[in-house]
Design a protein around this motif. Structure first.
Motif, PDB file in Angstrom:
ATOM      1  N   ILE A 240       0.849  -1.189   0.000  1.00 55.12           N
ATOM      2  CA  ILE A 240       0.000   0.000   0.000  1.00 55.12           C
ATOM      3  C   ILE A 240       0.882   1.236   0.000  1.00 55.12           C
ATOM      4  CG2 ILE A 240      -1.745   1.321   1.269  1.00 55.12           C
ATOM      5  CD1 ILE A 240      -2.803  -1.276   2.381  1.00 55.12           C
ATOM      6  N   TYR A 241       0.587   2.130  -0.906  1.00 50.18           N
ATOM      7  CA  TYR A 241       1.276   3.424  -0.940  1.00 50.18           C
ATOM      8  C   TYR A 241       0.477   4.400  -0.089  1.00 50.18           C
ATOM      9  CZ  TYR A 241       3.075   7.897  -2.558  1.00 50.18           C
ATOM     10  OH  TYR A 241       3.612   9.171  -2.603  1.00 50.18           O
ATOM     11  N   ASP A 242       1.120   4.906   0.948  1.00 53.34           N
ATOM     12  CA  ASP A 242       0.486   5.855   1.872  1.00 53.34           C
ATOM     13  C   ASP A 242       1.039   7.255   1.604  1.00 53.34           C
ATOM     14  OD1 ASP A 242      -0.581   7.333   3.898  1.00 53.34           O
ATOM     15  OD2 ASP A 242       0.156   6.054   5.519  1.00 53.34           O
ATOM     16  N   PRO A 243       0.205   8.179   1.118  1.00 52.75           N
ATOM     17  CA  PRO A 243       0.700   9.541   0.824  1.00 52.75           C
ATOM     18  C   PRO A 243       1.267  10.245   2.048  1.00 52.75           C
ATOM     19  CG  PRO A 243      -1.470   9.172  -0.141  1.00 52.75           C
ATOM     20  CD  PRO A 243      -1.204   8.016   0.762  1.00 52.75           C
ATOM     21  N   GLU A 244       0.852   9.804   3.246  1.00 50.80           N
ATOM     22  CA  GLU A 244       1.382  10.418   4.467  1.00 50.80           C
ATOM     23  C   GLU A 244       2.799   9.944   4.769  1.00 50.80           C
ATOM     24  OE1 GLU A 244      -0.173  12.796   5.953  1.00 50.80           O
ATOM     25  OE2 GLU A 244      -1.971  12.594   4.696  1.00 50.80           O
ATOM     26  N   GLN A 245       3.164   8.816   4.198  1.00 46.69           N
ATOM     27  CA  GLN A 245       4.520   8.283   4.344  1.00 46.69           C
ATOM     28  C   GLN A 245       5.008   7.847   2.969  1.00 46.69           C
ATOM     29  OE1 GLN A 245       3.694   5.226   7.331  1.00 46.69           O
ATOM     30  NE2 GLN A 245       4.668   6.507   8.888  1.00 46.69           N
ATOM     31  N   PRO A 246       5.244   8.810   2.077  1.00 40.89           N
ATOM     32  CA  PRO A 246       5.522   8.482   0.665  1.00 40.89           C
ATOM     33  C   PRO A 246       6.812   7.696   0.486  1.00 40.89           C
ATOM     34  CG  PRO A 246       5.977  10.798   1.118  1.00 40.89           C
ATOM     35  CD  PRO A 246       5.302  10.245   2.344  1.00 40.89           C
ATOM     36  N   THR A 247       6.787   6.839  -0.518  1.00 36.32           N
ATOM     37  CA  THR A 247       7.963   6.079  -0.936  1.00 36.32           C
ATOM     38  C   THR A 247       7.962   6.038  -2.452  1.00 36.32           C
ATOM     39  OG1 THR A 247       9.137   3.986  -0.668  1.00 36.32           O
ATOM     40  CG2 THR A 247       6.750   3.871  -0.891  1.00 36.32           C
ATOM     41  N   THR A 248       8.995   5.514  -3.034  1.00 31.56           N
ATOM     42  CA  THR A 248       9.066   5.474  -4.495  1.00 31.56           C
ATOM     43  C   THR A 248       8.478   4.176  -5.017  1.00 31.56           C
ATOM     44  OG1 THR A 248      11.250   4.424  -4.578  1.00 31.56           O
ATOM     45  CG2 THR A 248      11.186   6.842  -4.426  1.00 31.56           C
ATOM     46  N   LEU A 249       8.111   4.183  -6.295  1.00 29.31           N
ATOM     47  CA  LEU A 249       7.601   2.961  -6.919  1.00 29.31           C
ATOM     48  C   LEU A 249       8.669   1.875  -6.913  1.00 29.31           C
ATOM     49  CD1 LEU A 249       5.353   1.480  -8.437  1.00 29.31           C
ATOM     50  CD2 LEU A 249       6.236   2.463 -10.558  1.00 29.31           C
ATOM     51  N   SER A 250       9.910   2.241  -7.126  1.00 31.38           N
ATOM     52  CA  SER A 250      10.997   1.254  -7.105  1.00 31.38           C
ATOM     53  C   SER A 250      11.089   0.557  -5.753  1.00 31.38           C
ATOM     54  CB  SER A 250      12.340   1.926  -7.426  1.00 31.38           C
ATOM     55  OG  SER A 250      12.359   2.389  -8.748  1.00 31.38           O
ATOM     56  N   GLN A 251      10.931   1.340  -4.670  1.00 29.96           N
ATOM     57  CA  GLN A 251      10.983   0.749  -3.339  1.00 29.96           C
ATOM     58  C   GLN A 251       9.801  -0.186  -3.100  1.00 29.96           C
ATOM     59  OE1 GLN A 251      11.219   4.522  -1.298  1.00 29.96           O
ATOM     60  NE2 GLN A 251      13.373   4.204  -0.744  1.00 29.96           N
ATOM     61  N   ILE A 252       8.618   0.198  -3.618  1.00 28.70           N
ATOM     62  CA  ILE A 252       7.444  -0.655  -3.492  1.00 28.70           C
ATOM     63  C   ILE A 252       7.675  -1.979  -4.206  1.00 28.70           C
ATOM     64  CG2 ILE A 252       5.017  -0.910  -4.171  1.00 28.70           C
ATOM     65  CD1 ILE A 252       4.719   2.109  -3.777  1.00 28.70           C
ATOM     66  N   LEU A 253       8.212  -1.911  -5.438  1.00 34.48           N
ATOM     67  CA  LEU A 253       8.457  -3.134  -6.213  1.00 34.48           C
ATOM     68  C   LEU A 253       9.501  -4.018  -5.539  1.00 34.48           C
ATOM     69  CD1 LEU A 253       8.529  -1.649  -9.837  1.00 34.48           C
ATOM     70  CD2 LEU A 253       6.645  -2.841  -8.721  1.00 34.48           C
ATOM     71  N   GLU A 254      10.550  -3.412  -5.008  1.00 33.11           N
ATOM     72  CA  GLU A 254      11.605  -4.183  -4.342  1.00 33.11           C
ATOM     73  C   GLU A 254      11.064  -4.873  -3.090  1.00 33.11           C
ATOM     74  OE1 GLU A 254      14.793  -1.516  -3.583  1.00 33.11           O
ATOM     75  OE2 GLU A 254      15.258  -1.209  -5.712  1.00 33.11           O
TER      76      GLU A 254
END
Length: 266
Positions: A240-254
């Motif tokens: 889950i991508y949380d805008p309050e704790q943003p991360t990158t798409l690359s980090q999500i995929l990893e």
């Protein structure tokens, strides 16, 4: 010969086969017909003489047997038009019998392999499943992350890993099952040979549970209908991508990749 190009020569005259003699850049194999390349291991290129099959039938037969291979077709002069049709159908090169100067055939094979690899790298669509590949998935997913930042709404990603064999037919079956499970507005993609990602669009609350439930059902239905020695097996995870704790798409995929592999090993 680890870096050698593995080339299958089908129905070619001995003189053409001899073009590759003593050239350490090639691992050369020969066959009289396309049937003899069934079950072959890695093949980078197929050079095939067009005699009995039409161009579309021939390309279909080659890609069914060795889908990753580049294809060079060789025609007689009076069937040169068939070579042009084969090029439009996906062949990387076309040569005409009797008009091939010394050294051209090996150069053509290396060119064809380079073109095949470049096409795959640049394509935004996975050629085996018809789904977006990583190149096609990333800009759409990143756009949704930017929209999530503005709306302060979370974005849900599902990740599905194909267990066991990852041949094109298994990938196609997994894609079919995935398409049965996702909603019309969701975006499924094949991001590696064995991994699919699904961007769940719209309202995130409840979407993950719904799609996962439908996926389990679709796998069960698929396996019940198929007479397969090994049923389709998929590992599933989510992020889950949380805008309050943003991360990158690359980090999500990893992160998703690590979770899926840990789940599969466990």
């Amino acid at each position: 010969m680890d870096d050698a190009v593995t080339v299958m020569l089908v129905g070619l005259a001995p003189a053409m086969v001899d073009e590759f003699a003593d050239d350490e850049r090639f691992d050369v194999r020969s066959a009289e017909t396309l049937d003899q390349i069934a079950g072959a291991d890695r093949v980078d290129a197929v050079v095939v003489a067009m005699e009995r099959l039409g161009p579309l039938e021939l390309l279909g037969a080659v890609h069914a047997k060795v889908p990753d291979a580049a294809v060079v077709v060789v025609t007689e002069a009076d069937h040169e038009a068939d070579g042009a049709v084969a090029m439009h159908a996906g062949a990387e090169d076309h040569l005409v019998m009797g008009s091939i100067p010394p050294g051209l055939l090996p150069r053509s094979v290396r060119y064809a392999v380079s073109m095949r690899r470049l096409r795959r790298e640049l394509a935004a669509t996975d050629e085996f499943t018809g789904l977006p590949n990583l190149r096609g998935f990333v800009p759409i997913a990143e756009h949704h992350l930017h929209m999530a930042d503005r709306s302060k709404a979370p974005v849900v990603f599902l990740f599905v890993r194909l267990e066991g064999e990852t041949a094109p037919e298994q990938a196609r079956q997994a894609a079919d099952v995935l398409l049965e499970a996702v909603r019309d507005a969701d975006l499924p993609a094949r991001i590696t040979d064995d991994t699919f990602a699904v961007l769940l669009t719209g309202e995130a609350v409840g979407a993950e549970t719904l799609v996962l439930s439908r996926l389990v059902e679709a796998i069960a239905v698929h396996n019940a209908k198929q007479d397969l020695p090994q049923p389709l097996s998929l590992s599933v995870g989510s992020a889950i991508y949380d805008p309050e704790q943003p991360t990158t798409l690359s980090q999500i995929l990893e992160t998703a990749g690590r979770r899926l592999h840990a789940h599969a090993e466990g």
